[in-house]
Design an enzyme around this catalytic site. Structure first.
Site, PDB file in Angstrom:
ATOM      1  N   LYS A   1       5.632  43.650 -15.100  1.00  0.00           N
ATOM      2  CA  LYS A   1       4.288  43.370 -14.573  1.00  0.00           C
ATOM      3  C   LYS A   1       4.344  42.249 -13.523  1.00  0.00           C
ATOM      4  CE  LYS A   1      -0.221  43.304 -14.308  1.00  0.00           C
ATOM      5  NZ  LYS A   1      -0.974  44.384 -13.669  1.00  0.00           N
TER       6      LYS A   1
ATOM      7  N   LYS B   1      -2.798  33.146 -10.645  1.00  0.00           N
ATOM      8  CA  LYS B   1      -2.031  32.881 -11.867  1.00  0.00           C
ATOM      9  C   LYS B   1      -0.764  33.739 -11.911  1.00  0.00           C
ATOM     10  CE  LYS B   1      -3.007  35.555 -15.070  1.00  0.00           C
ATOM     11  NZ  LYS B   1      -2.612  36.845 -15.634  1.00  0.00           N
TER      12      LYS B   1
ATOM     13  N   SER C   1      -1.241  39.870 -18.817  1.00  0.00           N
ATOM     14  CA  SER C   1      -0.219  39.586 -17.797  1.00  0.00           C
ATOM     15  C   SER C   1       0.147  38.108 -17.940  1.00  0.00           C
ATOM     16  CB  SER C   1      -0.756  39.834 -16.384  1.00  0.00           C
ATOM     17  OG  SER C   1      -1.252  41.135 -16.263  1.00  0.00           O
TER      18      SER C   1
HETATM   19  P1  NDP Z   1     -11.334  38.517 -17.694  1.00  0.00           P
HETATM   20  O1  NDP Z   1     -11.313  37.105 -17.290  1.00  0.00           O
HETATM   21  O2  NDP Z   1     -12.376  39.431 -17.139  1.00  0.00           O
HETATM   22  O3  NDP Z   1     -11.476  38.626 -19.307  1.00  0.00           O
HETATM   23  C1  NDP Z   1     -10.772  37.829 -20.196  1.00  0.00           C
HETATM   24  C2  NDP Z   1     -11.365  38.014 -21.593  1.00  0.00           C
HETATM   25  O4  NDP Z   1     -10.634  37.201 -22.529  1.00  0.00           O
HETATM   26  C3  NDP Z   1     -12.826  37.580 -21.697  1.00  0.00           C
HETATM   27  O5  NDP Z   1     -13.504  38.501 -22.522  1.00  0.00           O
HETATM   28  C4  NDP Z   1     -12.732  36.207 -22.403  1.00  0.00           C
HETATM   29  O6  NDP Z   1     -13.878  35.896 -23.152  1.00  0.00           O
HETATM   30  C5  NDP Z   1     -11.567  36.474 -23.324  1.00  0.00           C
HETATM   31  N1  NDP Z   1     -10.921  35.240 -23.797  1.00  0.00           N
HETATM   32  C6  NDP Z   1     -10.501  34.190 -23.059  1.00  0.00           C
HETATM   33  N2  NDP Z   1      -9.931  33.267 -23.832  1.00  0.00           N
HETATM   34  C7  NDP Z   1      -9.990  33.748 -25.114  1.00  0.00           C
HETATM   35  C8  NDP Z   1      -9.569  33.241 -26.359  1.00  0.00           C
HETATM   36  N3  NDP Z   1      -8.945  32.075 -26.458  1.00  0.00           N
HETATM   37  N4  NDP Z   1      -9.786  34.008 -27.464  1.00  0.00           N
HETATM   38  C9  NDP Z   1     -10.414  35.200 -27.372  1.00  0.00           C
HETATM   39  N5  NDP Z   1     -10.826  35.737 -26.194  1.00  0.00           N
HETATM   40  C10 NDP Z   1     -10.625  35.011 -25.095  1.00  0.00           C
HETATM   41  O7  NDP Z   1      -9.876  39.086 -17.422  1.00  0.00           O
HETATM   42  P2  NDP Z   1      -9.425  40.608 -17.120  1.00  0.00           P
HETATM   43  O8  NDP Z   1      -9.963  41.489 -18.202  1.00  0.00           O
HETATM   44  O9  NDP Z   1      -9.667  40.937 -15.703  1.00  0.00           O
HETATM   45  O10 NDP Z   1      -7.835  40.455 -17.284  1.00  0.00           O
HETATM   46  C11 NDP Z   1      -7.212  40.367 -18.553  1.00  0.00           C
HETATM   47  C12 NDP Z   1      -5.692  40.437 -18.331  1.00  0.00           C
HETATM   48  O11 NDP Z   1      -5.366  41.690 -17.747  1.00  0.00           O
HETATM   49  C13 NDP Z   1      -5.164  39.331 -17.379  1.00  0.00           C
HETATM   50  O12 NDP Z   1      -3.907  38.900 -17.819  1.00  0.00           O
HETATM   51  C14 NDP Z   1      -5.072  40.065 -16.047  1.00  0.00           C
HETATM   52  O13 NDP Z   1      -4.111  39.473 -15.203  1.00  0.00           O
HETATM   53  C15 NDP Z   1      -4.686  41.469 -16.521  1.00  0.00           C
HETATM   54  N6  NDP Z   1      -5.050  42.563 -15.615  1.00  0.00           N
HETATM   55  C16 NDP Z   1      -6.265  42.579 -14.981  1.00  0.00           C
HETATM   56  C17 NDP Z   1      -6.595  43.643 -14.128  1.00  0.00           C
HETATM   57  C18 NDP Z   1      -7.926  43.711 -13.427  1.00  0.00           C
HETATM   58  O14 NDP Z   1      -8.080  44.546 -12.508  1.00  0.00           O
HETATM   59  N7  NDP Z   1      -8.909  42.894 -13.804  1.00  0.00           N
HETATM   60  C19 NDP Z   1      -5.644  44.738 -13.872  1.00  0.00           C
HETATM   61  C20 NDP Z   1      -4.441  44.665 -14.659  1.00  0.00           C
HETATM   62  C21 NDP Z   1      -4.158  43.592 -15.477  1.00  0.00           C
HETATM   63  P3  NDP Z   1     -14.990  34.890 -22.529  1.00  0.00           P
HETATM   64  O15 NDP Z   1     -15.349  35.433 -21.169  1.00  0.00           O
HETATM   65  O16 NDP Z   1     -16.095  34.980 -23.527  1.00  0.00           O
HETATM   66  O17 NDP Z   1     -14.332  33.534 -22.465  1.00  0.00           O
END
Ligand code: NDP
Length: 301
Positions: A171, A240, A96
């Site tokens: 979104k 965000k 998102s």
């Molecule tokens: P999280 O914060 O739980 O997960 C983010 C992931 O991205 C982590 O595994 C993190 O790894 C990884 N990451 C961060 N920076 C990097 C990088 N530079 N390179 C590689 N990997 C990276 O987020 P969510 O899964 O909750 O959300 C992901 C997206 O989906 C967001 O945009 C959110 O708005 C959207 N979304 C979320 C929902 C929800 O209910 N959670 C529902 C619908 C959409 P590490 O932790 O090791 O840094």
């Protein structure tokens, strides 16, 4: 089809598990925490050291990262996706984020002869685990059809919404409404509770009345009515999403009178230390300003 999966967070890990579970050869990597990648490897995925190596190994790379800056880092850094990308590969980008960042990534991928689907998701972590997400897909319709079997491993409602960038826009609009609905519940329920009515009674009646929103089903039981804020969807991520909507409106020169206030409330809740909690905490934060706990009938100091 070899799949690369980058971003194993609250959403990405359960989604990636479904991709692996569907029998697709899956490559992944890790960022700060290695455990989610190890969990995926135990199911059959292969861990690569960097996003570049994932992109080299895979035909289709899925990314689902927190926001624009993480997407840019994962794509454009020296060890990023672009460095391993080549003609014929596809990026399915599910973060998102903004249409602007999506366009930058699209241009770079196109320059290498690759293709992009801009495909954010809705439905939360439960739908991610069950494979019942809604996916708003933008990009070439023929490419969507080619990727549909892959998308169907994680989603049941897959809607083509336009050209690359439009997925992010749809979104963004959904998130704007979700944030407004959530805070509306916090404020109005606080009023009702302050007047002496049980919040569960309010929910029971309003769920079949004109004040209803789906957000009630999503965030009253299990969260607000229980006073439980284990994420779910982190408050920081909704902050965000709201900020990027406000910023888009600023660039367009249009007012967002309600959402600007919503942004301030999320900022205040975040500053009060609630960023890592589920975003439902913003509704309780608002109710607390009236001295109301939404998980009980009586006032709390
Ligand atoms: P999280 O914060 O739980 O997960 C983010 C992931 O991205 C982590 O595994 C993190 O790894 C990884 N990451 C961060 N920076 C990097 C990088 N530079 N390179 C590689 N990997 C990276 O987020 P969510 O899964 O909750 O959300 C992901 C997206 O989906 C967001 O945009 C959110 O708005 C959207 N979304 C979320 C929902 C929800 O209910 N959670 C529902 C619908 C959409 P590490 O932790 O090791 O840094």
């Amino acid at each position: 089809m070899n799949v690369g999966f980058i971003g194993l967070g609250a959403m990405g890990l359960p989604m990636a598990k479904r991709v692996v579970g569907a029998g697709l050869k899956t490559y992944t990597t890790f960022h700060r925490r290695r455990e989610p990648a190890d969990e995926l490897r135990a199911l059959g995925a292969e861990i690569k050291p960097t996003p570049r190596d994932v992109a080299t190994a895979a035909d289709v790379i899925i990314t689902i990262l927190p926001a624009d800056s993480e997407l840019r880092e994962a794509v454009f850094s020296p060890q990023g996706i672009l460095a391993g990308f080549s003609a014929g590969k596809v990026l399915v980008e599910m973060t998102s984020g903004t249409a602007m960042a999506m366009q930058e990534v699209h241009q770079a991928i196109r320059g290498l002869g690759g293709q992009v689907l801009d495909a954010p998701v809705s439905g939360g972590t439960t739908a991610a685990a069950q494979g019942t997400l809604t996916i708003m897909v933008a990009g070439e319709a023929a490419l969507l059809e080619r990727c549909r079997p892959l998308l169907e491993t994680v989603g049941t409602r897959i809607v083509h919404v336009g050209e690359v960038g439009h997925g992010k826009v749809v979104k963004m609009v959904n998130q704007a409404l979700a944030a407004i609905h959530l805070l509306a519940i916090g404020e109005a329920f606080a009023l009702g509770v302050k007047c002496g009515v049980d919040p569960a009674t309010l929910y029971d009646v309003i769920k079949t009345s004109s004040g209803y929103s789906k957000m009630m089903d999503l965030r009253l039981p299990g969260f607000l009515l229980e006073g439980s804020f284990q994420p779910g969807f982190k408050l920081e991520l909704m902050k965000k999403d709201v900020s990027l909507a406000v910023e888009s409106a600023r660039v367009l020169g249009i007012p967002l009178l309600m959402l600007s206030n919503v942004a301030q409330i999320f900022a205040a809740a975040s500053a009060a230390g609630k960023g890592g909690e589920d975003f439902a905490a913003a509704a309780q934060f608002l109710a607390t300003l009236s001295g109301v706990a939404l998980n009980q009938t009586k006032d709390h100091a």
